[in-house]
Design an enzyme around this catalytic site. Sequence first.
Site, short mmCIF file in Angstrom:
data_model
loop_
_atom_site.label_atom_id
_atom_site.label_comp_id
_atom_site.label_asym_id
_atom_site.label_seq_id
_atom_site.Cartn_x
_atom_site.Cartn_y
_atom_site.Cartn_z
N HIS A 126 -49.99 -51.10 -2.89
CA HIS A 126 -49.84 -52.49 -3.31
C HIS A 126 -49.78 -53.36 -2.05
O HIS A 126 -49.15 -53.00 -1.05
CB HIS A 126 -48.55 -52.67 -4.12
CG HIS A 126 -48.05 -54.09 -4.16
ND1 HIS A 126 -47.01 -54.54 -3.36
CD2 HIS A 126 -48.45 -55.16 -4.89
CE1 HIS A 126 -46.80 -55.81 -3.61
NE2 HIS A 126 -47.65 -56.22 -4.53
N ASN B 93 -49.59 -57.76 -1.02
CA ASN B 93 -49.61 -59.16 -1.42
C ASN B 93 -49.40 -60.02 -0.19
O ASN B 93 -48.51 -59.75 0.62
CB ASN B 93 -48.50 -59.44 -2.45
CG ASN B 93 -48.40 -60.91 -2.80
OD1 ASN B 93 -47.59 -61.65 -2.24
ND2 ASN B 93 -49.22 -61.34 -3.74
N ILE C 113 -52.65 -63.63 -17.87
CA ILE C 113 -51.97 -62.38 -18.22
C ILE C 113 -52.73 -61.16 -17.70
O ILE C 113 -52.14 -60.23 -17.13
CB ILE C 113 -51.77 -62.28 -19.74
CG1 ILE C 113 -50.93 -63.45 -20.25
CG2 ILE C 113 -51.10 -60.95 -20.09
CD1 ILE C 113 -49.57 -63.56 -19.64
N GLU C 114 -54.06 -61.12 -17.90
CA GLU C 114 -54.83 -59.95 -17.48
C GLU C 114 -54.73 -59.74 -15.97
O GLU C 114 -54.65 -58.60 -15.50
CB GLU C 114 -56.29 -60.11 -17.91
CG GLU C 114 -56.53 -59.92 -19.39
CD GLU C 114 -56.14 -58.52 -19.86
OE1 GLU C 114 -56.52 -57.54 -19.20
OE2 GLU C 114 -55.46 -58.43 -20.89
#
Length: 304
Positions: free
Chosen positions: A104, A106, A265-266
């Site tokens: 991950h 960000n 949301i997706e």
Amino acid sequence: MITKEQIAEDYKQIQDEICTALEAADGLGKFEQEIWERDGGGGGRTRIIQNGNIFEKGGVNFSAVHGHLPHTVKKALNVEQDDFFATGVSIVIHPNHPFVPIIHMNIRYFEMPSSFGSQSEPIRWFGGGIDLTPHYVIEDDAKHFHGALKSVCDQFHADFYRRFKVWADDYFHIKHRDETRGIGGIFYDRLTANDEISWEQVFEFSKAVGRSFAPTYIELVNRNRDKAFTDEHQLWQYQRRSRYAEFNLVYDAGTKFGLETNGRIESILMSLPPTAKWIYDYHAQPGSEEEKTLSLLKKGINWV
């Protein structure tokens, strides 16, 4: 002065670079792009790769959104005004191989106009980080991963790696399991200029973190992608994925921010794995590789 538009454009370029590198590493999977707009202001580029040679599901998403913060978010951020701008790149990769880790990353920027008028400096900061979630903790890989992050941090501040590693250990902790999500990495938030680092250097650090993603992760992919594995190894992979899902749905601040600011949301939930399993009251066999991994899912391990 570095503008929010420049930051967004540089983040879009980093998204492009990472997608190109991951497609080359996979050799089969290609990113599909969806351009979306947010009700209330802004939008983004969602890019998803699925069913590749090694990447079962992954997303490399860019967003740049603006508008008004809900009361709950204002309270969490401890701010009075509600106009905001936020941009960033968010990545989660779920491989199809038990010995290739989940990763991950960000990098993000947040800005609010000053509450004291247009002549004052805006409230603004950077946040982000990278963390690794191996299904099986391979110590040499963990050392390589943390060594690469320390090298990036050390270019900008002698204490960044130590501080941000501790922050990651604390943040990526599944409290109800009393275990870390993986082997951590670095995590930081509300990073801004001070007496030791300029605003330009903070921005460069954010970009350097983003650009460290592809070479660091692809090295780990290539180390492990050709290893043989059994059905039992894959069952354990699905078990570890369930812990990843629990963290993202219960604790992850980015998930909460996206849902509470009417995000897509997706794009927000693309971080969830395609398949996960919750085996009732699972216990690893004594002396097994699974038990070893569980013993290393704790805070404070010095990997470098």
